[in-house]
Design a protein around this motif. Sequence first.
Motif, mmCIF file in Angstrom:
data_model
loop_
_atom_site.group_PDB
_atom_site.id
_atom_site.type_symbol
_atom_site.label_atom_id
_atom_site.label_comp_id
_atom_site.label_asym_id
_atom_site.label_seq_id
_atom_site.Cartn_x
_atom_site.Cartn_y
_atom_site.Cartn_z
ATOM 1 N N SER A 273 66.716 73.040 24.312
ATOM 2 C CA SER A 273 65.329 72.917 24.789
ATOM 3 C C SER A 273 64.493 72.135 23.770
ATOM 4 O O SER A 273 64.939 71.914 22.632
ATOM 5 C CB SER A 273 64.700 74.309 24.985
ATOM 6 N N GLY A 274 63.294 71.792 24.175
ATOM 7 C CA GLY A 274 62.362 71.172 23.237
ATOM 8 C C GLY A 274 61.970 72.157 22.148
ATOM 9 O O GLY A 274 61.788 71.781 20.981
ATOM 10 N N THR A 275 61.844 73.411 22.511
ATOM 11 C CA THR A 275 61.519 74.458 21.532
ATOM 12 C C THR A 275 62.635 74.529 20.485
ATOM 13 O O THR A 275 62.361 74.586 19.270
ATOM 14 C CB THR A 275 61.391 75.823 22.251
ATOM 15 N N THR B 213 49.231 71.793 22.935
ATOM 16 C CA THR B 213 50.683 71.780 22.950
ATOM 17 C C THR B 213 51.161 72.900 23.853
ATOM 18 O O THR B 213 50.364 73.626 24.458
ATOM 19 C CB THR B 213 51.244 71.925 21.513
ATOM 20 N N ASP B 214 52.468 73.040 23.910
ATOM 21 C CA ASP B 214 53.086 74.133 24.650
ATOM 22 C C ASP B 214 53.335 75.283 23.671
ATOM 23 O O ASP B 214 53.354 75.067 22.452
ATOM 24 C CB ASP B 214 54.413 73.581 25.194
ATOM 25 N N VAL C 52 51.751 65.998 18.344
ATOM 26 C CA VAL C 52 52.276 66.017 19.721
ATOM 27 C C VAL C 52 51.713 64.804 20.458
ATOM 28 O O VAL C 52 50.492 64.622 20.502
ATOM 29 C CB VAL C 52 51.837 67.304 20.460
ATOM 30 N N ASP D 63 56.522 65.638 18.058
ATOM 31 C CA ASP D 63 56.842 66.349 19.300
ATOM 32 C C ASP D 63 56.659 65.365 20.451
ATOM 33 O O ASP D 63 55.526 65.029 20.828
ATOM 34 C CB ASP D 63 55.918 67.568 19.447
ATOM 35 N N ALA E 180 57.977 65.809 23.501
ATOM 36 C CA ALA E 180 58.375 66.509 24.726
ATOM 37 C C ALA E 180 57.797 65.830 25.967
ATOM 38 O O ALA E 180 58.457 65.753 27.005
ATOM 39 C CB ALA E 180 57.926 67.968 24.662
ATOM 40 N N GLN E 181 56.565 65.350 25.865
ATOM 41 C CA GLN E 181 55.873 64.781 27.031
ATOM 42 C C GLN E 181 55.833 63.254 26.990
ATOM 43 O O GLN E 181 55.077 62.646 27.741
ATOM 44 C CB GLN E 181 54.433 65.324 27.082
ATOM 45 N N SER F 185 61.977 67.255 24.774
ATOM 46 C CA SER F 185 62.350 68.286 25.748
ATOM 47 C C SER F 185 62.927 67.580 26.963
ATOM 48 O O SER F 185 62.395 66.556 27.409
ATOM 49 C CB SER F 185 61.108 69.083 26.158
ATOM 50 N N LYS G 99 59.812 67.021 32.630
ATOM 51 C CA LYS G 99 59.668 65.906 31.694
ATOM 52 C C LYS G 99 60.197 64.592 32.292
ATOM 53 O O LYS G 99 60.935 64.596 33.277
ATOM 54 C CB LYS G 99 60.369 66.239 30.377
HETATM 55 C C1 LIG Z 1 54.330 69.408 23.838
HETATM 56 C C2 LIG Z 1 55.494 70.290 24.096
HETATM 57 N N1 LIG Z 1 56.207 70.773 23.065
HETATM 58 C C3 LIG Z 1 57.274 71.569 23.246
HETATM 59 C C4 LIG Z 1 57.678 71.922 24.507
HETATM 60 C C5 LIG Z 1 58.829 72.849 24.653
HETATM 61 O O1 LIG Z 1 59.875 72.282 25.375
HETATM 62 P P1 LIG Z 1 60.873 73.242 26.199
HETATM 63 O O2 LIG Z 1 60.123 73.777 27.360
HETATM 64 O O3 LIG Z 1 61.993 72.316 26.581
HETATM 65 O O4 LIG Z 1 61.325 74.291 25.261
HETATM 66 C C6 LIG Z 1 56.982 71.442 25.621
HETATM 67 C C7 LIG Z 1 57.382 71.811 26.990
HETATM 68 O O5 LIG Z 1 56.597 71.867 27.900
HETATM 69 C C8 LIG Z 1 55.862 70.611 25.417
HETATM 70 O O6 LIG Z 1 55.150 70.128 26.439
#
Ligand SMILES: Cc1ncc(COP(=O)(O)O)c(C=O)c1O
Length: 409
Positions: free
Chosen positions: A70-72, A96-97, A142, A168, A170-171, A192, A197
């Motif tokens: 995952s992105g996390t 952010t997420d 981000v 980051d 992810a987006q 991510s 995405k």
């Molecule tokens: C900016 C940002 N960082 C991190 C993440 C985490 O990614 P994931 O949902 O794949 O764990 C997201 C996911 O929406 C995100 O938008």
Amino acid sequence: MAELAIRGGEPVRSTPFPPRDGLYGDDDLEELRQALEQGTLFRVEGQKVRQLEAEFADRYGAKHAIACTSGTAALHLALMALRTEPGDEVIVAPVTDAGGLIPVVTQNALPVPADTAPRSLNLHADSVAERISERTRAIIPVHVAGVPVDMAPILELAEERGIAVIEDCAQAHQALHRSRYVGTHGQVGCFSLQQSKQLATGEGGMCVTDDDELAARMRICMDKGWIRGRTERAYPMVGQNYRMNELTAAVGLAQLRKLDDRVAVRSHVGGLVRQGIEGIRGLHTPEPRPGDRFTYWFFPVYVEDGTGGHSPEEFAAALAAEGIPASHGYIGQPMHLLFGPVRGHRAYGTSGCPWDCPLAGRAIRYSRDDCPSAEDALAHLVMIAMNEFYTDREAEDMVTALRKVAGAR
Ligand SMILES: Cc1ncc(COP(=O)(O)O)c(C=O)c1O
């Protein structure tokens, strides 16, 4: 001036915007068939994850790519590889997420939010500079919504102080900043591959880096801390099981090969809308710097209070009534306040760690005053959903509706 649809007028658009259907085709099926025919779906035994890493690295011109779940997980791998200490500080973005904060806390490090640039969802270097302390180990800008952060001043601050920059992305798959892909400006770029995405495999993540040591440590940490390929088992670090499986990578490969065309659509449609609303009083959307390409995860508009006689919330509702997939606010408030365990210092039972911890360098407390610019940007944000199946017609309708609701002629 035509009556607004929200007041009973004719909507600009009476048919739905194209749904995000059709991401997957015969090429995805062929990759999946090949993965299954290997007789194993385990990354260590199959070829697909390895191949995806190679093609991803190649696409970004990076020396290494490490796939994960995952992105996390990608962000966590970067922090683990940096060997952050309990009580270290990591500067995080307010927009952010939750997945942007969880890895920091999981390392027993303290998330320190910095503010955004005025009317922007992206970090501002001046605020980052104010929040840096002796204990700052990393900064995580981000690239919100596929709009690149202004990286040069952040990189300069970080370099002067020996602080790592983890981007980051992810987006922001395939977004360009000053003619270079985002993810290749700092020490590590984290992506991510989650369903929403630009590159969608359901779940998934990827780290890119040119740093051999960080790459080696991220690889070990992705695989439960294990160095493979030795006769005796060796576990030099604590890791996680963040291993991507072969099915995810198979779809990732097919998706990666289609990504150029898909981000080109997002960029083109977003560009048309940006040009179409230029100069409308009360509306602001980010302008690319030379060499930038936005890959629009969503289309962000900052709506000044009173534009067309509306609050930003009313503006979003009026746009939605015109048939545009618009909504107000994204996450509503900075993530460190929205995410209860961080706001309330409740990560590890009742211990208060990592905040109330003898290893912390200073007391970090969170409040609504931390990021006034981010609060303002979120309160005034109208986000319009984007996808790779839009055409010029969707762009035209978005512009017509934005102009109509803003009362522009
Ligand atoms: C900016 C940002 N960082 C991190 C993440 C985490 O990614 P994931 O949902 O794949 O764990 C997201 C996911 O929406 C995100 O938008």
